[in-house]
Design a protein around this motif. Structure first.
Motif, PDB file in Angstrom:
ATOM      1  N   LEU A  30      -8.866   5.258 -12.087  1.00  0.00           N
ATOM      2  CA  LEU A  30     -10.314   5.278 -12.223  1.00  0.00           C
ATOM      3  C   LEU A  30     -10.942   5.568 -10.862  1.00  0.00           C
ATOM      4  N   HIS A  31     -12.032   6.306 -10.871  1.00  0.00           N
ATOM      5  CA  HIS A  31     -12.758   6.611  -9.635  1.00  0.00           C
ATOM      6  C   HIS A  31     -13.043   5.292  -8.914  1.00  0.00           C
ATOM      7  N   PRO A  32     -12.642   5.153  -7.654  1.00  0.00           N
ATOM      8  CA  PRO A  32     -12.807   3.869  -6.967  1.00  0.00           C
ATOM      9  C   PRO A  32     -14.252   3.522  -6.636  1.00  0.00           C
ATOM     10  N   ASN A  33     -15.121   4.531  -6.570  1.00  0.00           N
ATOM     11  CA  ASN A  33     -16.520   4.300  -6.225  1.00  0.00           C
ATOM     12  C   ASN A  33     -17.376   5.331  -6.952  1.00  0.00           C
ATOM     13  N   PRO A  34     -17.561   5.170  -8.268  1.00  0.00           N
ATOM     14  CA  PRO A  34     -18.273   6.192  -9.046  1.00  0.00           C
ATOM     15  C   PRO A  34     -19.655   6.484  -8.482  1.00  0.00           C
ATOM     16  N   PRO A  35     -20.055   7.746  -8.498  1.00  0.00           N
ATOM     17  CA  PRO A  35     -21.360   8.117  -7.946  1.00  0.00           C
ATOM     18  C   PRO A  35     -22.510   7.421  -8.680  1.00  0.00           C
ATOM     19  N   ARG A  36     -23.532   7.122  -7.925  1.00  0.00           N
ATOM     20  CA  ARG A  36     -24.751   6.545  -8.485  1.00  0.00           C
ATOM     21  C   ARG A  36     -25.920   7.259  -7.811  1.00  0.00           C
ATOM     22  N   TRP A  37     -27.027   7.228  -8.486  1.00  0.00           N
ATOM     23  CA  TRP A  37     -28.224   7.828  -7.918  1.00  0.00           C
ATOM     24  C   TRP A  37     -28.774   6.904  -6.846  1.00  0.00           C
ATOM     25  N   GLY A  38     -29.080   7.442  -5.704  1.00  0.00           N
ATOM     26  CA  GLY A  38     -29.514   6.618  -4.584  1.00  0.00           C
ATOM     27  C   GLY A  38     -31.009   6.425  -4.480  1.00  0.00           C
ATOM     28  N   GLY A  39     -31.808   6.837  -5.487  1.00  0.00           N
ATOM     29  CA  GLY A  39     -33.274   6.793  -5.406  1.00  0.00           C
ATOM     30  C   GLY A  39     -33.903   5.518  -5.664  1.00  0.00           C
ATOM     31  N   GLU A  89      11.144   8.917  -9.849  1.00  0.00           N
ATOM     32  CA  GLU A  89      10.691   7.899  -8.906  1.00  0.00           C
ATOM     33  C   GLU A  89       9.831   8.459  -7.781  1.00  0.00           C
ATOM     34  N   ARG A  90      10.176   9.638  -7.276  1.00  0.00           N
ATOM     35  CA  ARG A  90       9.402  10.243  -6.184  1.00  0.00           C
ATOM     36  C   ARG A  90       7.973  10.509  -6.636  1.00  0.00           C
ATOM     37  N   ALA A  91       7.814  11.077  -7.824  1.00  0.00           N
ATOM     38  CA  ALA A  91       6.470  11.376  -8.333  1.00  0.00           C
ATOM     39  C   ALA A  91       5.697  10.075  -8.598  1.00  0.00           C
ATOM     40  N   ILE A  92       6.352   9.082  -9.151  1.00  0.00           N
ATOM     41  CA  ILE A  92       5.683   7.808  -9.433  1.00  0.00           C
ATOM     42  C   ILE A  92       5.161   7.188  -8.142  1.00  0.00           C
ATOM     43  N   ARG A  93       5.963   7.214  -7.071  1.00  0.00           N
ATOM     44  CA  ARG A  93       5.506   6.695  -5.770  1.00  0.00           C
ATOM     45  C   ARG A  93       4.283   7.472  -5.271  1.00  0.00           C
ATOM     46  N   LEU A  94       4.330   8.788  -5.411  1.00  0.00           N
ATOM     47  CA  LEU A  94       3.198   9.614  -4.980  1.00  0.00           C
ATOM     48  C   LEU A  94       1.937   9.225  -5.754  1.00  0.00           C
ATOM     49  N   GLY A 141      -3.567   5.631  -6.084  1.00  0.00           N
ATOM     50  CA  GLY A 141      -4.297   4.676  -6.893  1.00  0.00           C
ATOM     51  C   GLY A 141      -4.011   4.719  -8.384  1.00  0.00           C
ATOM     52  N   PHE A 142      -3.043   5.509  -8.810  1.00  0.00           N
ATOM     53  CA  PHE A 142      -2.682   5.545 -10.226  1.00  0.00           C
ATOM     54  C   PHE A 142      -1.899   4.286 -10.578  1.00  0.00           C
ATOM     55  N   GLU A 143      -2.104   3.820 -11.794  1.00  0.00           N
ATOM     56  CA  GLU A 143      -1.394   2.655 -12.309  1.00  0.00           C
ATOM     57  C   GLU A 143      -0.723   3.017 -13.624  1.00  0.00           C
TER      58      GLU A 143
END
Length: 185
Positions: A176-185, A140-145, A150-152
């Protein structure tokens, strides 16, 4: 030092990459009778086996893996790693997490510090879209951590592993990465 949940002083935690000289401490922690049941490690691993594992982790094809250790007052008290999900090029965006914390350091922020470093590496440096891990349903301790990062739970794996003479269930968890990188150009 700041206080934590159980009112013990929160120690200063140093994180660094693992080194060959960490083998004895890793063997001690990961074979500890209070730690081993939460892992998929086999009992009775010794210093030489850990030296070989650490050597292998530094070998060719493992450049993207990250194995960290946590120290309090110079003593190694925890270990965590990001490891590739396998040889398929279609899963290069996925890494698996493993972690262990010595009993005397549990509840003192070591797991949180290790997880924060792994997530930072994955999100900002490692080109990782998906983090995966397995955790026994009674940890339970690890699951809470993990949930706090953001793990499900994505699955309940019945009879997943043999532990002390009994088959036990495991949760498959992912983030999943909450804000995946994108190219800003």
């Amino acid at each position: 030092m700041e206080k934590n949940d159980d009112k013990r002083p929160r120690p200063t935690i140093e994180l660094r990459r693992s080194e060959l000289g960490d083998a004895a401490a890793l063997a001690r922690i990961l074979s500890h009778p209070e730690v081993l049941p939460g892992l998929l490690q086999m009992p009775y691993t010794g210093e030489e086996q850990w030296k070989q594992r650490l050597t292998d982790n530094l070998g060719p094809g493992r450049a993207n893996d990250l194995h960290l250790v946590a120290l309090i007052g110079g003593e190694l008290v925890g270990s965590a790693g990001l490891h590739g999900s396998g040889p398929s090029p279609r899963r290069r965006h996925v890494m698996n997490i493993g972690m262990a914390v010595a009993p005397e350091a549990q509840g003192r922020g070591v797991g949180r510090a290790l997880m924060a470093a792994l997530v930072d590496y994955a999100d900002n440096w490692g080109q990782v879209l998906r983090l995966e891990l397995g955790v026994f349903v009674d940890n339970e301790r690890a699951i809470r951590l993990y949930k706090s990062f953001g793990f499900e739970v994505e699955g309940h794996q019945r009879g997943y592993a043999l532990r002390d003479g009994r088959y036990v269930d495991c949760y498959a968890m992912a983030r999943l990465h909450p804000n995946p990188p994108r190219w800003g150009g």
